[in-house]
Design an enzyme around this catalytic site. Sequence first.
Site, short mmCIF file in Angstrom:
data_model
loop_
_atom_site.label_atom_id
_atom_site.label_comp_id
_atom_site.label_asym_id
_atom_site.label_seq_id
_atom_site.Cartn_x
_atom_site.Cartn_y
_atom_site.Cartn_z
N GLU A 76 143.11 64.88 8.69
CA GLU A 76 143.78 64.60 9.88
C GLU A 76 142.55 65.06 10.84
OE1 GLU A 76 148.46 64.21 12.03
OE2 GLU A 76 148.11 65.42 9.38
N ASN A 78 151.41 62.15 11.32
CA ASN A 78 151.88 62.54 12.35
C ASN A 78 151.13 62.42 13.95
OD1 ASN A 78 153.56 63.17 11.24
ND2 ASN A 78 153.85 65.30 11.85
N ASN A 124 152.56 55.73 10.18
CA ASN A 124 153.05 57.19 9.09
C ASN A 124 154.72 57.83 9.36
OD1 ASN A 124 151.96 60.00 8.14
ND2 ASN A 124 152.65 60.61 9.77
N GLU A 125 154.85 58.10 8.18
CA GLU A 125 156.78 58.57 8.66
C GLU A 125 157.82 58.08 9.28
OE1 GLU A 125 155.99 62.91 8.36
OE2 GLU A 125 155.31 62.35 5.64
N TYR A 139 156.06 67.11 0.29
CA TYR A 139 155.26 69.15 -0.40
C TYR A 139 156.38 69.70 -0.86
CZ TYR A 139 152.64 67.32 2.82
OH TYR A 139 151.26 66.22 3.99
N GLU A 146 150.45 61.45 0.55
CA GLU A 146 150.73 63.47 1.16
C GLU A 146 151.03 63.75 -0.31
OE1 GLU A 146 152.21 64.13 5.22
OE2 GLU A 146 150.85 62.44 5.66
N GLN A 203 145.96 68.47 2.59
CA GLN A 203 144.58 67.35 3.40
C GLN A 203 143.17 67.96 2.26
OE1 GLN A 203 144.57 67.21 7.29
NE2 GLN A 203 146.91 67.11 7.67
#
Length: 503
Positions: free
Chosen positions: A28, A73, A173-174, A245, A293, A350
């Site tokens: 990212e 993000n 994304n999200e 996470y 992710e 990442q």
Amino acid sequence: MSIQASMIIDKDFVIGEVDSRIYGSFIEHLGRAVYGGIYEPGHPQADEQGFRADVLELVKGLDVPIVRYPGGNFVSGYNWEDGIGPIEQRKKRLDLAWRTIEPNLIGLNEFMDWCRKANTDAMMAVNLGTRGPDEARDIIEYANITGGTYWSDLRISHGYKVPHNIKTWCLGNEMDGPWQTGSKTAVEYGRTACETAKVMKWVDPSIELVACGSSSLTMATFPEWEATVLDHTYDHVDYISLHQYYGNRDKNTANFLAQSMGMDRFIHTVISTADYIQAKKRGKKKINLSFDEWNVWYHSNEADSKIEPWSIAPPQLEDIYNHEDALLVGCMLISMLKRADRVKMACLAQLVNVIAPIMTANGGAAWKQTIYYPYMHASVFGRGTVLVPLIKSSKYDAKDYTDVPHLEAVAVHNEEKSEVTIFAVNRHLEEALPLELDLRSFGGCRVIEHIVLENDDLKAANTVDAQDRVKPHTGGNATVSANGQIQGTLGKASWNVIRLKLL
């Protein structure tokens, strides 16, 4: 209470084939992932484009099949056109996601050059935060159409005659997260994603599309979000994403290592929800999962809160991983392999510097974090067919989980190489775990090697000054007994790879 474990593997009890993309990763435009990570002009090991050759070698060592880009993000406020054309004419922009300045020295074309050098493919994300279907049809025309149109001819004028043929795309994304630029309700996102998917597949019918699932299993709208989004997009998408996470903020390692059980439930719930929508639609297509992710992330939270805004490539999200983090990463890899029938893509988030297996010093060295090793072992040795692990194990109770097995394990059969690989974690923090493996249906075998990652200090980490403090060895004691069973000992708090050659 004595601890012990046994595991039976039968070649006919199959979970599913491993899609190599389950070992993907993520770059990212965040922190030093790009600038100072994969790209650092002037570095002693930079190539003619400014890409670090030492980082490329470490990436190649992981055999990464696909890398998600450019966010995250970041993508929800990103204008992809800012990253194409002559570099000296590109605009610097405020990145609202991470409160930094994006210089746009690297964009789509340069990233695709890097992918080719790294022997990997791209999973490209489109901006569905501030933009929508119109931007998405333009970028896929630029990237994938041979020529004869405005955007494809523009790509050719930028020096890329051959189209990039990017086959995997994320629809935003999200988008359920209030932190996301342009966040949406499930209905708002579902409608936008549906219309975006339609035009993208009209431009290139060969692509695969990933719809945004929940940002984590703790979101209040999970799993209703998945049901609503898939209700709108089922006919046009191929995957639903998962993000998760974990951290050990309360310094409870036994509970920390049990968190992959939550990941198991997360995967199960998303599969159930996707199958419900398939049934509701009377559909033939199964929606598979892209766990794009996943990682441990908590070490850097305090440092990140002190970063001054509007700088270029500050050291953000630079978790320094320790031995216990590597153990949980191993457990998370096993969780995904245990549902290899439906988890077809995944991205360790990442790849470089930002919550990453690879770290660099600006102008200096690149090295492997502790989590590099289970990720590498799974990617290199975990190709083939995942078999059902029939496990008996002693158990323990933790703060948030009960009946946690000391043994977390899975087996992968590589028929082409006549090999079976066992990935196993001993969660016990104080005792070694005796293990008996029964491969009754395979006939004879021999142990190729028994790789072990262990350390007496759970908090031990690799740094620029101590790059090999935590690293694996091949001194594991797995052997084949007279009756054909495999016996061995898994050291306390250890990650193990037992590679077996079938005779």
